[in-house]
Design a protein around this motif. Structure first.
Motif, PDB file in Angstrom:
ATOM      1  N   ARG A 186      86.709  55.564 -70.274  1.00 27.29           N
ATOM      2  CA  ARG A 186      87.489  54.334 -70.176  1.00 27.29           C
ATOM      3  C   ARG A 186      88.064  53.969 -71.550  1.00 27.29           C
ATOM      4  NH1 ARG A 186      85.902  50.521 -66.055  1.00 27.29           N
ATOM      5  NH2 ARG A 186      84.656  51.546 -64.432  1.00 27.29           N
ATOM      6  N   TYR A 201      93.453  47.295 -63.039  1.00 22.88           N
ATOM      7  CA  TYR A 201      93.500  48.348 -64.056  1.00 22.88           C
ATOM      8  C   TYR A 201      92.375  48.167 -65.070  1.00 22.88           C
ATOM      9  CZ  TYR A 201      95.282  51.505 -67.644  1.00 22.88           C
ATOM     10  OH  TYR A 201      95.412  52.528 -68.547  1.00 22.88           O
ATOM     11  N   HIS A 240      89.638  51.128 -65.496  1.00 24.98           N
ATOM     12  CA  HIS A 240      89.926  52.095 -66.565  1.00 24.98           C
ATOM     13  C   HIS A 240      89.581  51.629 -67.974  1.00 24.98           C
ATOM     14  CE1 HIS A 240      91.940  54.429 -63.528  1.00 24.98           C
ATOM     15  NE2 HIS A 240      92.790  53.453 -63.270  1.00 24.98           N
ATOM     16  N   THR A 241      89.008  50.455 -68.142  1.00 25.65           N
ATOM     17  CA  THR A 241      88.742  49.942 -69.493  1.00 25.65           C
ATOM     18  C   THR A 241      87.346  49.348 -69.595  1.00 25.65           C
ATOM     19  OG1 THR A 241      89.481  47.634 -69.218  1.00 25.65           O
ATOM     20  CG2 THR A 241      91.192  49.294 -69.603  1.00 25.65           C
ATOM     21  N   GLY A 300      94.592  57.365 -65.959  1.00 24.40           N
ATOM     22  CA  GLY A 300      93.592  56.365 -66.308  1.00 24.40           C
ATOM     23  C   GLY A 300      92.358  56.928 -66.963  1.00 24.40           C
ATOM     24  N   ARG A 301      92.388  58.208 -67.325  1.00 24.02           N
ATOM     25  CA  ARG A 301      91.249  58.853 -67.961  1.00 24.02           C
ATOM     26  C   ARG A 301      91.482  58.919 -69.465  1.00 24.02           C
ATOM     27  NH1 ARG A 301      90.417  63.871 -69.869  1.00 24.02           N
ATOM     28  NH2 ARG A 301      88.290  64.724 -69.895  1.00 24.02           N
TER      29      ARG A 301
END
Length: 902
Positions: free
Chosen positions: A567, A241, A245-246, A559-560
């Protein structure tokens, strides 16, 4: 919308906290209204807290502002609006638009907020418009924007039902958000969910927690930095994750390790036993469905944004966000703090969650057709009042707020108001500390029950506030007054609104304008509502775009995020510390907060006898060891001083406070108590990102204060008692009561009381040798006021006078008993109200316990206490425990409520 006739039920929304409870109001046709929870509203499913349940007691006209006032004299709307418009224009012409400011409120409706922001930012051309929400949740806004790129609450209330671990940080939810807390308690009862509290003091919430961590003030960021390091060390980071996403995880983790690399360091810095820190870390790591809920204890800090970011970091690191039962969740303090954020109520935002980039400025300017739109951020609340004090701001319009009480360094704020060339105040009450500072124009605003518009609660749910009563006197909606001023300033075409539905449609259309999923706030699906559809609008969560007008429960499931990269961003926080450390002069850390049954500065809740009975006096809580060291006595008085001011408060000695710390409630003003306005004590340190003031760790000193006499006064209306005395008014049936402590001569006290009823007959009893003085004012045979004073520490109770107080006319026997303090009928229970929802007092509960009701369920079955919002359940448990333990009973006894003020 037409106001409904008598007995027609109207669905509306509670005007208190950010839970956003649905309310059913049924006018009785005689000026009264019955209040019930709306079982169909998803926020509360019929529950109301004590404040919401007592709304019917707060709807009278006794304190209302019913007509415009200009320069202290009654005026007309035309004169008041013209004076406001001309005064603003003169200041703008002479000093420029930045010499004007608006200060708004989280209790305004979204439509009011929208029009005020449009006028100020779009057409006056300055962003000097801020709101008392700056004092409430600004650090959460800043944390959201740093992490998510937008001010987005990811989850919803259903997550409280589905979480297996509920972590409450700086939140006394059992008192401040009791309807939500009961959902958490039900999750524990039904599914075995566990509750952890993190706070600097004991509260009604910490009492019932499975694990309560009482940390050092300011160390929330240390705790969650330690948790992040622990999660990484134990392999609990969701690497997939984080990678997908980050961004910035490595930098955030490195800083967390520098701050709190292990359990031992975390425990030492937080002042908590290592075993408890380890237990918390293990619970968080091993429980997938974790919801972390935080409120003012996190936000009202000079590092509030960092505290929020440290919490968000842990959820992002584990991917515990946007899924059922997991995620960070901000418990909002005011009913429409969220709605104000949507329309740009904060000085660093434009409408529809847009900021001050050149593209966003251009977009809003084109939509509003506002060529002179503000081009940069304005002054945040504390800086705004500093600018007023130094003469940079010359004109101020305050709507629905009382900054002379609520702002930090409140004396400084009140003095600043007197320097203005123009002070306009829109309010629904005729007298507040802020109004008393010298308003040039007072505009009578609509009150709850008369308002027509929308509010947005903590879970992004938009609900209607509908009127069920006619506008009182000459009161008008705030949006109408603002639009009328705008028209007089030459902007009539842009503010030609027929009603709130038209404003809402424009607000919704702006949210969708050139959006294309680029911004989180989009309610374009509601932009074409007819007036009838707007009136019937069901509670709806945003976003509600054209493609999905029904709304959405959770955000970021895909995840957007709304950052440039799409992110989420991990934040690198500063090393946690206090804004100001204790010193030899100010050795305590003072914490301010709310009580269970009161709201803000009590202009509404202070009218309810039911709500006043629980905690009628302002107080300071101190630890028993500190009390002994300073010779402070339970029920006595202490002067609480900081570098900015001092107050005198009753002392409540309790183990809920740790040594070196003190707690005071925020609610009293100079209107209701002469030396209890605690905003005057709070320093002006603010979070460097959010601008939110720090009111949870102010260096302070405590010292005992003694008085020759104590007593009480009952009166049909509040009046000004001598300033040399200490007093605080609270509502009772048929009037008001104040407990008094004084060194003032008895004659001066009587003179003050006589001023409210100059033609009344006086009855007096005086025994100067014993220090006893009693007097009654009787007007046309009815008791108008009564004053009892006696030696310090001698009990002075007014319960025996209840029969005489309620009587329409005093007979001979009642007069003979009056000044004795006795009554032929012992029919009045003056003990504290434990269950404000149903008005159940401690004496009735103690009687029921003695008669065999040995559980909260049994008390509820017999008296209904604890069966609604549940905020009284900790106190019910204390009374049960006290009855079972003689030593504890002696401590708790009939004074149990003094111990419950945590």
């Amino acid at each position: 919308m037409n106001v409904h006739a008598a007995a027609a039920r109207v669905r509306t929304t509670c005007p208190y906290c950010g839970v956003g409870c649905g309310v059913e109001a049924t006018p009785d046709g005689r000026g009264g209204t019955s209040i019930a929870g709306d079982a169909s509203h998803p926020a509360n499913a019929g529950r109301l807290c004590s404040k919401g349940s007592a709304l019917g007691e707060t709807l009278g006209l006794e304190t209302r502002l019913l007509h415009p006032i200009v320069d202290g004299a009654r005026s007309t709307w035309d004169v008041a609006l013209s004076r406001t418009a001309q005064g603003l224009q003169r200041v703008i012409e002479r000093y420029g638009p930045d010499a004007v400011a608006f200060y708004l409120s989280g209790q305004l409706l979204t439509e009011d907020y929208y029009v005020a922001n449009k006028l100020m930012k779009g057409f006056i051309g300055s962003a000097n418009v801020d709101t008392n929400s700056r004092l409430c949740m600004a650090s959460t806004v800043a944390g959201h924007r740093l992490a998510f790129g937008s001010d987005t609450v990811p989850g919803c209330y259903e997550d409280l039902d589905e979480a297996d671990l509920l972590v409450l940080v700086g939140s006394n939810a059992a008192w401040c958000h009791p309807v939500l807390y009961q959902r958490m308690a039900l999750a524990r009862e039904r599914r075995g969910a566990r509750i952890v509290t993190i706070d600097v003091r004991g509260t009604a919430t910490t009492e019932s927690a499975d694990l309560a961590l009482t940390i050092q003030p300011g160390m929330d960021g240390v705790l969650f930095s330690g948790l992040l390091a622990h999660l990484a060390d134990r392999g609990a980071v969701d690497r997939a994750y984080v990678a997908a996403h980050t961004e910035n995880f490595d930098a955030a983790l490195a800083q967390a390790r520098r701050i709190a690399p292990d359990v031992a360091t975390t425990a030492a810095r937080c002042g908590v036993a290592p075993a408890d820190i380890a237990s918390f870390f293990d619970l968080w790591r091993k429980t997938a469905r974790v919801a972390t809920l935080y409120s003012q204890g996190v936000n009202q800090s000079w590092q509030g944004t960092d505290k929020v970011v440290s919490i968000l970091n842990c959820h992002l690191a584990t991917g515990r966000i946007a899924r059922p039962g997991m995620g960070p969740f901000s418990l909002t303090g005011q009913p429409n703090a969220m709605g104000g954020r949507e329309v740009g109520g904060l000085a660093n935002q434009l409408a529809a969650h847009m900021g001050f980039s050149s593209a966003e400025i251009d977009r809003v300017a084109r939509f509003w057709r506002a060529p002179h739109i503000a081009k940069r951020e304005g002054l945040k609340a504390v800086a705004m009042f500093d600018a007023i004090a130094c003469g940079e701001i010359k004109a101020l319009w305050i709507m629905g707020s009382n900054p002379a009480v609520s702002l930090p360094r409140a004396d400084h704020a009140r003095a600043a108001l007197s320097r203005l060339d123009l002070l306009v105040i829109s309010d629904n009450v005729r007298s507040t500390d802020t109004i008393a500072a010298g308003a040039h124009v007072l505009l009578p605003a609509a009150a709850w029950g008369e308002k027509d518009g929308t509010v947005t609660n903590s879970e992004r749910r938009i609900s209607r506030q509908r009127p069920f009563a006619p506008l009182a006197g000459e009161a008008k909606p705030d949006w109408w007054a603002t639009a009328q001023v705008a028209a007089r300033m030459g902007f009539a075409d842009a503010f030609d609104y027929a009603g709130p539905a038209m404003i809402f449609r424009e607000h919704a259309a702006l949210s969708a304008f050139e959006n294309d999923r680029a911004r989180d706030f989009d309610i374009g699906g509601l932009a074409e509502l007819s007036d009838a559809a707007y009136d019937a609008l069901a509670p709806t969560q945003w976003p509600a775009p054209v493609s999905a007008p029904g709304g959405r429960k959770r955000m970021f499931a895909d995840g957007r995020f709304f950052t440039p990269s799409g992110r989420a961003r991990f934040g690198v926080i500063a090393p946690p510390s206090l804004a100001a450390a204790p010193s030899a002069e100010f050795p305590f850390l003072l914490n301010t907060g709310r009580l269970r049954d009161q709201w803000h500065t009590m202009t509404r809740t202070g009218l309810s006898p039911r709500l006043a009975s629980h905690s009628p006096d302002p107080f300071v809580e101190v630890n028993p060891d500190d009390a002994r060291g300073l010779s402070l006595i339970e029920g006595g008085f202490a002067r609480v001083s900081t570098a900015h001011g001092s107050v005198v408060l009753r002392v409540a000695v309790t183990n809920a406070q740790h040594r070196g710390r003190a707690f005071v409630p925020i609610h009293w003003s100079d209107e209701t108590g002469n030396v209890a306005r605690v905003g005057a004590l709070v320093h002006a340190f603010t979070d460097p990102v959010s601008g939110q003031p720090d009111s949870k760790a102010v260096p302070a000193a405590l010292a005992p204060v003694s008085y020759k006499a104590q007593g009480f006064v009952l009166a049909r209306a509040r009046f000004r008692l001598p300033d040399e005395a200490v007093w605080a008014w609270s509502a009772i049936e048929g009037g008001y009561a104040a407990r008094i402590a004084t060194n003032t001569p008895f004659a001066a006290m009587l003179a003050a009381a006589s001023a409210i009823s100059p033609r009344a007959e006086h009855a007096k009893y005086s025994d100067l040798a014993r220090g006893v003085f009693r007097a009654a004012l009787i007007a046309e045979g009815r008791l108008d006021a009564i004053l009892f004073l006696g030696p310090d520490r001698e009990p002075q109770q007014w319960g025996a006078l209840a029969t005489a107080w309620r009587a329409e006319r005093l007979d001979g026997a009642a007069r003979r008993f009056l000044l004795s303090g006795k009554s032929a009928l012992g029919d009045f229970d003056a003990s504290p109200t434990i269950c404000a929802c149903f008005g159940v007092r401690s004496r009735a509960i103690e009687t029921a316990i003695a008669d065999g009701a040995d559980s909260v369920a049994a008390i509820g079955a017999r008296l209904k206490a604890g069966t609604n919002c549940g905020s009284c359940l900790p106190e019910l448990r204390r009374l049960i425990a006290a009855a079972a333990t003689p030593a504890l009973a002696q401590t708790v006894g009939s004074n149990a409520m003094k111990r419950s003020r945590a």
